[in-house]
Design a protein around this motif. Structure first.
Motif, mmCIF file in Angstrom:
data_model
loop_
_atom_site.group_PDB
_atom_site.id
_atom_site.type_symbol
_atom_site.label_atom_id
_atom_site.label_comp_id
_atom_site.label_asym_id
_atom_site.label_seq_id
_atom_site.Cartn_x
_atom_site.Cartn_y
_atom_site.Cartn_z
ATOM 1 N N THR A 1 -0.623 54.094 11.679
ATOM 2 C CA THR A 1 -0.540 52.861 12.553
ATOM 3 C C THR A 1 0.183 51.734 12.008
ATOM 4 O O THR A 1 0.803 51.691 10.768
ATOM 5 C CB THR A 1 -1.979 52.336 12.680
ATOM 6 O OG1 THR A 1 -2.503 51.786 11.508
ATOM 7 C CG2 THR A 1 -2.969 53.226 13.260
ATOM 8 N N VAL A 2 0.900 50.985 12.873
ATOM 9 C CA VAL A 2 1.561 49.642 12.300
ATOM 10 C C VAL A 2 1.018 48.538 13.072
ATOM 11 O O VAL A 2 0.273 48.612 13.988
ATOM 12 C CB VAL A 2 2.937 49.979 12.919
ATOM 13 C CG1 VAL A 2 4.038 50.843 12.090
ATOM 14 C CG2 VAL A 2 3.118 50.171 14.366
ATOM 15 N N TYR A 3 1.151 47.362 12.605
ATOM 16 C CA TYR A 3 0.755 46.350 13.260
ATOM 17 C C TYR A 3 1.619 44.912 13.421
ATOM 18 O O TYR A 3 2.589 44.638 12.641
ATOM 19 C CB TYR A 3 -0.365 45.580 12.232
ATOM 20 C CG TYR A 3 -1.073 44.294 12.629
ATOM 21 C CD1 TYR A 3 -2.090 44.226 13.603
ATOM 22 C CD2 TYR A 3 -0.359 43.012 12.130
ATOM 23 C CE1 TYR A 3 -2.730 42.932 13.791
ATOM 24 C CE2 TYR A 3 -1.066 41.690 12.612
ATOM 25 C CZ TYR A 3 -2.165 41.967 13.506
ATOM 26 O OH TYR A 3 -2.515 40.684 13.892
ATOM 27 N N ARG A 4 1.581 44.435 14.440
ATOM 28 C CA ARG A 4 2.515 43.271 15.043
ATOM 29 C C ARG A 4 1.572 42.100 15.453
ATOM 30 O O ARG A 4 0.521 42.559 16.383
ATOM 31 C CB ARG A 4 3.479 43.542 16.165
ATOM 32 C CG ARG A 4 4.683 44.398 15.495
ATOM 33 C CD ARG A 4 5.658 44.716 16.542
ATOM 34 N NE ARG A 4 5.902 43.668 17.579
ATOM 35 C CZ ARG A 4 6.619 43.973 18.593
ATOM 36 N NH1 ARG A 4 7.353 45.141 18.619
ATOM 37 N NH2 ARG A 4 6.711 42.898 19.340
ATOM 38 N N GLU A 5 1.607 41.105 15.209
ATOM 39 C CA GLU A 5 0.849 39.911 15.540
ATOM 40 C C GLU A 5 0.766 39.850 17.294
ATOM 41 O O GLU A 5 -0.409 39.376 17.652
ATOM 42 C CB GLU A 5 1.341 38.756 15.032
ATOM 43 C CG GLU A 5 0.288 37.593 15.048
ATOM 44 C CD GLU A 5 0.806 36.183 14.281
ATOM 45 O OE1 GLU A 5 -0.136 35.101 14.528
ATOM 46 O OE2 GLU A 5 1.678 36.164 13.431
ATOM 47 N N ASP A 6 1.802 40.001 17.901
ATOM 48 C CA ASP A 6 1.841 39.836 19.346
ATOM 49 C C ASP A 6 1.565 40.999 19.897
ATOM 50 O O ASP A 6 1.153 41.027 21.007
ATOM 51 C CB ASP A 6 3.454 39.549 19.796
ATOM 52 C CG ASP A 6 4.267 40.596 19.328
ATOM 53 O OD1 ASP A 6 4.070 41.461 18.306
ATOM 54 O OD2 ASP A 6 5.499 40.788 19.857
ATOM 55 N N MET A 7 1.208 42.374 19.535
ATOM 56 C CA MET A 7 0.795 43.520 19.941
ATOM 57 C C MET A 7 -0.344 44.002 19.391
ATOM 58 O O MET A 7 -1.114 44.847 20.014
ATOM 59 C CB MET A 7 2.040 44.635 19.940
ATOM 60 C CG MET A 7 3.240 44.194 20.617
ATOM 61 S SD MET A 7 4.254 45.561 20.517
ATOM 62 C CE MET A 7 3.641 46.819 21.435
ATOM 63 N N GLY A 8 -0.696 43.636 18.213
ATOM 64 C CA GLY A 8 -1.908 44.078 17.760
ATOM 65 C C GLY A 8 -1.619 45.509 16.817
ATOM 66 O O GLY A 8 -0.436 45.670 16.437
ATOM 67 N N ARG A 9 -2.623 46.481 16.597
ATOM 68 C CA ARG A 9 -2.417 47.714 15.806
ATOM 69 C C ARG A 9 -2.156 48.716 16.817
ATOM 70 O O ARG A 9 -3.084 48.776 17.661
ATOM 71 C CB ARG A 9 -3.414 47.880 14.799
ATOM 72 C CG ARG A 9 -3.167 49.055 14.109
ATOM 73 C CD ARG A 9 -4.581 49.115 12.959
ATOM 74 N NE ARG A 9 -4.442 48.142 12.061
ATOM 75 C CZ ARG A 9 -3.533 47.915 11.057
ATOM 76 N NH1 ARG A 9 -2.543 48.678 10.685
ATOM 77 N NH2 ARG A 9 -3.646 46.796 10.222
#
Length: 299
Positions: free
Chosen positions: A273-281
């Motif tokens: 998984t990857v995480y972005r603050e604007d999209m979540g995990r």
């Protein structure tokens, strides 16, 4: 009105591009500016002229009203449409049955009387050997049978737990058992072929069979040689499988009392998984590939 000329000294080599900027203050009512740019060297001169629009520094934003609906509410809105089979094929009928039972469980009521009619249509697609055909008049096969069986097992678990299928529960159990009997023979043959051709990876049908057996408390097939053989192969899939296979494998391992192996699959899933603050995990990997029934797997 004309703005005062501005100059800037730059050094540029042949074939290069160098950005040059000039500060300009435009009036409030200025809609555009005509800019003339001239570059001079000792032995060369070149220039261009362009009209540049002046955009306002303030932009009017429309009023936005955010309406949040929980996953439960969204599901309750969509389930009624799924409860009415659009076509008379085994997969659509079994999905409609499941949607009806799930709706009843969530509302804590009995399943709709229409469920009995759908069940009769599904029974008509089951052959004497336990296999299901896709449409009436077609022969039965293991792919359609496995797809229906997986849904039937899930549905029976809900019905037993929430008591949503009083009258149809025995019938559901009967057609599920017959489908398990057919799939046992089909998987015995598939495992025999795997050993013959030294195949070390599991088909989607084999994985679904392991899954259905692992979540059915009465499944006899878990004691079969085919189940044990495929389960051993599945343990080696940690580093090779896509995310959908890993997630199903984790359930199979957990229900087969192989907690360590289940934990390994779960940890492997997390690492993809990857995480972005604007999209979540979320998953963004070639191992979350497209198939006819899924795309990117939501976290």
């Amino acid at each position: 009105s004309d703005l005062r000329p501005q100059t800037s000294h730059i050094t540029i080599n042949s074939g290069e591009t160098v950005p040059v900027s000039f500060p300009v203050e435009a009036g409030v009512d200025t809609a555009s500016l005509v800019c003339s740019i001239v570059a001079k060297s000792d032995d060369f001169t070149d220039g261009e002229q362009h009209e540049i629009p002046v955009l306002p520094a303030v932009q009017k934003l429309p009023e936005v009203i955010s309406v949040y609906k929980s996953p439960h509410d969204l599901m309750m809105e969509d389930l009624p449409a799924l409860s009415i089979p659009a076509r008379n094929n085994a997969i659509t009928l079994s999905n409609a049955l499941y949607a009806n039972v799930l709706t009843a469980a969530l509302k804590d009521t009995l399943a709709s009387p229409a469920n009995d009619n759908i069940l009769v249509q599904l029974i008509n697609l089951q052959h004497s050997d336990g296999s299901f055909s896709w449409y009436p008049g077609m022969s039965g096969n293991k792919y359609i049978t496995m797809a229906v069986l997986k849904t039937l097992v899930r549905m029976e678990k809900i019905a037993l737990r929430r008591q949503t299928l009083h009258s149809s529960l025995f019938t559901l159990h009967s057609i599920k058992s017959k489908a398990f009997d057919f799939m046992q023979k089909a998987m015995d043959k598939e495992v025999s072929d795997m050993k013959k051709y030294k195949t070390t990876w599991l088909s989607n049908t084999a994985l679904d069979w392991l899954y259905a057996l692992s979540i059915d408390p009465e499944a006899k097939g878990r004691k079969s040689d085919a189940y044990k053989y495929l389960l051993r192969l599945l343990e080696d899939e940690t580093n090779k499988s896509d995310m959908a296979t890993k997630s199903v494998a984790a359930i199979v391992m957990e229900n087969s009392h192989k907690e360590k192996e289940a934990h390994t699959f779960i940890e492997s899933i997390k690492q993809h998984t990857v995480y972005r603050e604007d999209m979540g995990r979320y998953f963004d990997s070639y191992r979350t590939h497209y198939s006819w029934c899924d795309y990117r797997i939501p976290s």
